[in-house]
Design a protein around this motif. Structure first.
Motif, PDB file in Angstrom:
ATOM      1  N   ALA A 150     -18.304  44.829  -7.749  1.00 33.49           N
ATOM      2  CA  ALA A 150     -19.102  43.976  -9.001  1.00 33.49           C
ATOM      3  C   ALA A 150     -19.915  44.011  -8.636  1.00 33.49           C
ATOM      4  N   THR A 151     -21.537  43.834  -9.229  1.00 31.99           N
ATOM      5  CA  THR A 151     -22.222  42.962  -9.737  1.00 31.99           C
ATOM      6  C   THR A 151     -22.378  42.307 -10.194  1.00 31.99           C
ATOM      7  N   PRO A 152     -22.759  41.291 -10.229  1.00 26.22           N
ATOM      8  CA  PRO A 152     -23.259  39.739 -11.532  1.00 26.22           C
ATOM      9  C   PRO A 152     -24.062  39.692 -12.596  1.00 26.22           C
ATOM     10  N   LEU A 153     -23.135  39.670 -13.705  1.00 25.40           N
ATOM     11  CA  LEU A 153     -24.685  39.154 -14.584  1.00 25.40           C
ATOM     12  C   LEU A 153     -24.776  37.991 -14.258  1.00 25.40           C
ATOM     13  N   VAL A 154     -26.363  37.967 -13.914  1.00 25.37           N
ATOM     14  CA  VAL A 154     -27.226  36.866 -14.321  1.00 25.37           C
ATOM     15  C   VAL A 154     -28.715  36.878 -15.360  1.00 25.37           C
ATOM     16  N   PRO A 155     -28.476  35.480 -15.216  1.00 30.16           N
ATOM     17  CA  PRO A 155     -29.743  35.848 -16.431  1.00 30.16           C
ATOM     18  C   PRO A 155     -31.081  36.655 -16.393  1.00 30.16           C
ATOM     19  N   LEU A 156     -32.269  36.562 -17.404  1.00 33.12           N
ATOM     20  CA  LEU A 156     -33.479  37.250 -16.460  1.00 33.12           C
ATOM     21  C   LEU A 156     -34.458  35.749 -16.774  1.00 33.12           C
ATOM     22  N   LEU A 157     -34.150  34.954 -17.275  1.00 29.95           N
ATOM     23  CA  LEU A 157     -35.381  33.685 -16.760  1.00 29.95           C
ATOM     24  C   LEU A 157     -33.863  32.642 -16.247  1.00 29.95           C
ATOM     25  N   GLU A 158     -34.248  31.967 -15.426  1.00 32.30           N
ATOM     26  CA  GLU A 158     -33.977  30.539 -14.732  1.00 32.30           C
ATOM     27  C   GLU A 158     -33.352  30.301 -15.979  1.00 32.30           C
ATOM     28  N   GLY A 159     -31.921  29.553 -15.561  1.00 30.94           N
ATOM     29  CA  GLY A 159     -31.201  27.881 -16.842  1.00 30.94           C
ATOM     30  C   GLY A 159     -30.677  27.025 -16.557  1.00 30.94           C
ATOM     31  N   LYS A 160     -30.381  25.609 -17.508  1.00 30.88           N
ATOM     32  CA  LYS A 160     -29.631  24.800 -17.201  1.00 30.88           C
ATOM     33  C   LYS A 160     -29.007  25.339 -17.029  1.00 30.88           C
ATOM     34  N   LEU A 161     -28.008  25.157 -15.574  1.00 27.41           N
ATOM     35  CA  LEU A 161     -26.730  24.873 -15.349  1.00 27.41           C
ATOM     36  C   LEU A 161     -25.547  23.950 -16.223  1.00 27.41           C
ATOM     37  N   GLY A 162     -24.682  24.780 -16.618  1.00 23.59           N
ATOM     38  CA  GLY A 162     -23.590  23.992 -16.702  1.00 23.59           C
ATOM     39  C   GLY A 162     -23.714  24.793 -19.107  1.00 23.59           C
ATOM     40  N   SER A 163     -24.669  25.509 -18.697  1.00 21.42           N
ATOM     41  CA  SER A 163     -25.378  25.993 -20.096  1.00 21.42           C
ATOM     42  C   SER A 163     -23.763  27.301 -20.295  1.00 21.42           C
ATOM     43  N   LYS A 164     -24.466  26.913 -22.122  1.00 26.32           N
ATOM     44  CA  LYS A 164     -22.705  27.631 -22.411  1.00 26.32           C
ATOM     45  C   LYS A 164     -23.201  29.573 -23.200  1.00 26.32           C
ATOM     46  N   LEU A 165     -22.324  29.646 -22.747  1.00 21.87           N
ATOM     47  CA  LEU A 165     -22.858  31.583 -23.353  1.00 21.87           C
ATOM     48  C   LEU A 165     -22.709  31.518 -24.441  1.00 21.87           C
ATOM     49  N   PHE A 166     -23.262  32.014 -25.943  1.00 18.48           N
ATOM     50  CA  PHE A 166     -22.738  32.100 -26.923  1.00 18.48           C
ATOM     51  C   PHE A 166     -23.951  33.627 -27.016  1.00 18.48           C
TER      52      PHE A 166
END
Length: 119
Positions: free
Chosen positions: A103-119
């Motif tokens: 696999a390749t991990p899913l990564v955000p386009l922009l850096e986010g706050k660690l611990g942020s919940k996916l919604f």
């Protein structure tokens, strides 16, 4: 519409039960005890702590993985992979042209706050 889609489900019965949060890979190294070529990752999930994950992200170098933000499921039961307790499932997709499970991990386009919940 694709015919291989699964039936419609309710959010509260599926995704609503998962605690998927943003973490940052602190370290990545080959895990020799895993049955298939895998990395042992240490991932910082902010206030949710640093957790270990064993995953088949070996289409990337360890250096590529370190520092990346990834999404992980924090509320699955730990799973023993080789000699390691994998505490979090890093969400990914099959690496193009690779065997199933690599696999390749899913990564955000922009850096986010660690611990942020996916919604």
């Amino acid at each position: 519409m694709a015919s291989d889609l699964k039936p419609t489900v309710e959010f509260d019965d599926t995704l609503g039960k998962l605690d998927i949060r943003l973490g940052k890979v602190l370290s990545a190294e080959t895990e020799p005890s895993a049955p298939k070529k895998s990395y042992r990752l240490k991932i910082d999930f902010g206030k949710y702590g640093v957790r270990t994950s064993v995953g088949r992200f070996t289409g990337h170098t360890p250096e590529e993985m370190v520092g990346k933000q990834v999404m992980g499921v924090l509320n699955f039961a730990p799973r023993t992979i080789g000699d390691v307790q994998s505490e979090v499932l890093v969400i990914g997709i099959q690496f193009k042209g690779a065997d199933s499970g690599e696999a390749t991990p899913l990564v955000p386009l922009l850096e986010g706050k660690l611990g942020s919940k996916l919604f």
